[in-house]
Write a protein that holds these residues in place. Structure first.
Motif, PDB file in Angstrom:
ATOM      1  N   VAL A 327       5.782   8.307  -5.214  1.00 58.92           N
ATOM      2  CA  VAL A 327       7.087   7.643  -5.127  1.00 58.92           C
ATOM      3  C   VAL A 327       7.127   6.662  -3.963  1.00 58.92           C
ATOM      4  O   VAL A 327       7.580   5.521  -4.117  1.00 58.92           O
ATOM      5  N   TYR A 328       6.630   7.063  -2.786  1.00 56.53           N
ATOM      6  CA  TYR A 328       6.720   6.099  -1.682  1.00 56.53           C
ATOM      7  C   TYR A 328       5.761   4.927  -1.880  1.00 56.53           C
ATOM      8  O   TYR A 328       6.061   3.800  -1.456  1.00 56.53           O
ATOM      9  N   THR A 329       4.644   5.141  -2.564  1.00 60.76           N
ATOM     10  CA  THR A 329       3.758   4.018  -2.880  1.00 60.76           C
ATOM     11  C   THR A 329       4.444   3.059  -3.845  1.00 60.76           C
ATOM     12  O   THR A 329       4.328   1.828  -3.720  1.00 60.76           O
ATOM     13  N   THR A 330       5.176   3.607  -4.817  1.00 63.57           N
ATOM     14  CA  THR A 330       5.912   2.776  -5.769  1.00 63.57           C
ATOM     15  C   THR A 330       7.009   1.989  -5.076  1.00 63.57           C
ATOM     16  O   THR A 330       7.221   0.799  -5.357  1.00 63.57           O
ATOM     17  N   ILE A 331       7.712   2.641  -4.138  1.00 63.54           N
ATOM     18  CA  ILE A 331       8.771   1.947  -3.394  1.00 63.54           C
ATOM     19  C   ILE A 331       8.183   0.776  -2.615  1.00 63.54           C
ATOM     20  O   ILE A 331       8.713  -0.338  -2.630  1.00 63.54           O
ATOM     21  N   VAL A 332       7.069   1.017  -1.929  1.00 62.26           N
ATOM     22  CA  VAL A 332       6.446  -0.050  -1.146  1.00 62.26           C
ATOM     23  C   VAL A 332       5.985  -1.185  -2.056  1.00 62.26           C
ATOM     24  O   VAL A 332       6.133  -2.368  -1.721  1.00 62.26           O
ATOM     25  N   GLY A 333       5.466  -0.852  -3.232  1.00 62.60           N
ATOM     26  CA  GLY A 333       5.063  -1.884  -4.184  1.00 62.60           C
ATOM     27  C   GLY A 333       6.222  -2.746  -4.646  1.00 62.60           C
ATOM     28  O   GLY A 333       6.028  -3.907  -5.016  1.00 62.60           O
ATOM     29  N   ARG A 334       7.428  -2.171  -4.636  1.00 64.52           N
ATOM     30  CA  ARG A 334       8.626  -2.924  -5.057  1.00 64.52           C
ATOM     31  C   ARG A 334       9.177  -3.803  -3.941  1.00 64.52           C
ATOM     32  O   ARG A 334       9.620  -4.922  -4.182  1.00 64.52           O
ATOM     33  N   ILE A 335       9.189  -3.286  -2.705  1.00 59.73           N
ATOM     34  CA  ILE A 335       9.918  -3.986  -1.643  1.00 59.73           C
ATOM     35  C   ILE A 335       9.046  -4.949  -0.841  1.00 59.73           C
ATOM     36  O   ILE A 335       9.572  -5.844  -0.172  1.00 59.73           O
ATOM     37  N   VAL A 336       7.715  -4.784  -0.893  1.00 58.01           N
ATOM     38  CA  VAL A 336       6.828  -5.644  -0.104  1.00 58.01           C
ATOM     39  C   VAL A 336       6.333  -6.801  -0.965  1.00 58.01           C
ATOM     40  O   VAL A 336       5.883  -6.588  -2.096  1.00 58.01           O
ATOM     41  N   PRO A 337       6.400  -8.036  -0.473  1.00 55.31           N
ATOM     42  CA  PRO A 337       5.911  -9.190  -1.244  1.00 55.31           C
ATOM     43  C   PRO A 337       4.434  -9.048  -1.586  1.00 55.31           C
ATOM     44  O   PRO A 337       3.664  -8.400  -0.863  1.00 55.31           O
ATOM     45  N   ALA A 338       4.033  -9.678  -2.691  1.00 55.75           N
ATOM     46  CA  ALA A 338       2.660  -9.559  -3.175  1.00 55.75           C
ATOM     47  C   ALA A 338       1.639  -9.986  -2.131  1.00 55.75           C
ATOM     48  O   ALA A 338       0.550  -9.410  -2.034  1.00 55.75           O
ATOM     49  N   GLY A 339       1.968 -10.995  -1.309  1.00 54.50           N
ATOM     50  CA  GLY A 339       1.029 -11.499  -0.313  1.00 54.50           C
ATOM     51  C   GLY A 339       0.813 -10.579   0.866  1.00 54.50           C
ATOM     52  O   GLY A 339       0.013 -10.888   1.756  1.00 54.50           O
TER      53      GLY A 339
END
Length: 426
Positions: A327-339
């Motif tokens: 879940v926290y990996t998914t959250i970070v994938g959502r909130i952090v820009p791709a770059g």
């Protein structure tokens, strides 16, 4: 199960899953084998601990820098370079150990740890890229990260067992040599895969500068929660062997290894179950509930009367760990820009590694006191409990950041339209 079949059919997924596990076996093998090699060379566990700490901390400290380079150049060249450098460091470590000089051993350990490939960050960044909005596979992201996290947990179950087998038939040095070969081969295979080669370097106008992802709203607070988990896991990893010694005496080392392996196995199974469950609750709410479950299951360890019941409690409680990581990996994938994803992923490794060391050190002080073992388990539970309060804040930074990510992903919202216009004008 259909979710996992669909994940397997994603182009590049089989290589990520299989080679990703093999390439990271060294994470479960090298730390223990290094400890044994240095202890044999110097005759002192204190020296072995210093060398092992040098290896772990150097990797943790340099990984965010390596992650930023991977964001700028792409993961493939960074993985190739580190795949070549890391085995050199391990060979240097073996040569230094043969001479018995602790300063040389620590210098080689620092080089080996600092050149370990940023595999976990690169693999998870690849999964997030494969399940982006617009790929038609976004609904598979939770399942993909769940299976990735679960397989990663099994590395720490299989690694120490492999060391035991290799030491039995050969030596700790052979285990390090094998780790070097597997890490290099697995990393090079991963780097050639389409999922890694498909990761494009960040464009000049989106490159990370300054503190990078640490300034992304919500990310620092997620790191606080992740660090709390790391500290608690470090405390439990010290307290379980102390419990085994207190309750069994002879054979305590073997029992402690079995108990910790059961804990890791429970985590892996829990992660697979989470991927099939497909919960509907918002991610921040899931994160808070899962943190609470980890805290409660850790507190229960304090009242277990014998090794059998402790093992059962560890297996059941472990089932909450991999879902929390997912879940926290998914959250970070959502909130952090791709770059910034590779660098953000390395922070998700650096912070818990450092916190794990601190938690283990504090637990060591607690368990040395009369009656300290239950209090050490409760210390670990309290640390996660504090993170639960932070994550559960209804209007907190994590909730706001996730809501902003949702708004940015929905066409027609002000946030999405503003982002689109900005992209069109750039």
């Amino acid at each position: 199960m259909r979710q996992y079949v669909a994940v397997w059919r994603i182009p590049g997924a089989p290589l990520l899953l299989v080679a990703g596990v093999l390439a990271r076996l060294g994470m479960g093998v090298t730390p223990l084998a290094l400890l044994l090699v240095v202890e044999q060379a110097t005759g002192r566990y204190a020296s072995a601990g210093i060398a092992a700490g040098s290896y772990a901390l150097s990797g943790a400290l340099i990984s965010p820098v390596v992650g930023r380079v991977a964001d700028r150049l792409g993961s493939t060249p960074v993985l190739r370079a580190s795949a070549a450098a890391h085995p050199v460091g391990l060979v240097a470590l073996l040569l230094a150990a043969s001479g018995g000089s602790l300063p040389l051993i620590c210098a080689a350990a620092v080089f080996a740890g600092g050149t370990y490939p940023p595999l976990t960050a690169a693999i998870r960044s690849a999964w997030i890229g494969l399940t982006e909005d617009g790929t038609g596979r976004h609904h598979l992201r939770s399942a993909a990260l769940a299976v990735e996290t679960s397989l990663f947990e099994l590395v720490f179950v299989a690694g120490p067992l492999l060391v035991a087998v290799v030491v039995l038939v050969a030596s700790p040095a052979a285990a390090i040599a094998g780790s070097a070969i597997v890490t290099m081969a697995g990393t090079l295979v991963l780097a050639r895969g389409s999922a890694m080669r498909g990761q494009r370097p960040a464009s000049p106008d989106t490159r990370t500068r300054g503190l990078g992802p640490l300034l992304v709203p919500g990310f620092a607070v997620v790191l606080v929660c992740v660090g709390s988990l790391g500290a608690a896991f470090g405390a439990v990893s010290v307290t379980v062997p102390a419990y085994a010694t207190r309750h069994t005496g002879a054979g305590a080392d073997g029992l402690a290894g079995v108990l910790l392996a059961v804990w890791g196995l429970g985590s892996g199974l829990g992660g697979f179950g989470y991927g099939m469950a497909r919960p509907r609750a918002p991610l921040p709410r899931q994160f808070a509930w899962l943190l609470g479950a980890v805290s409660l299951s850790t507190a229960v360890l304090a009242i277990m009367p014998d090794a059998l019941t402790l093992g059962i409690a560890l297996a059941i409680g472990g089932a909450t760990i991999a879902p929390t990581l997912t879940v926290y990996t998914t959250i970070v994938g959502r909130i952090v820009p791709a770059g910034m994803r590779n660098e953000a992923g390395t922070w998700l490794v650096t912070v818990p590694v450092a916190a794990n060391s601190a938690g283990g050190a504090i637990a060591g002080l607690i368990v040395d006191q009369p009656g300290g073992i239950p209090w050490s388990f409760l210390f670990a539970a309290a640390v996660i409990g504090a993170a639960t309060v932070v994550a559960a804040w209804p209007a907190g930074p994590i909730t706001r950041a996730d809501a902003a990510a949702t708004a940015n992903a929905i066409p027609g919202t002000a946030a999405h339209d503003g982002r689109t216009c900005q992209a069109g004008n750039s």
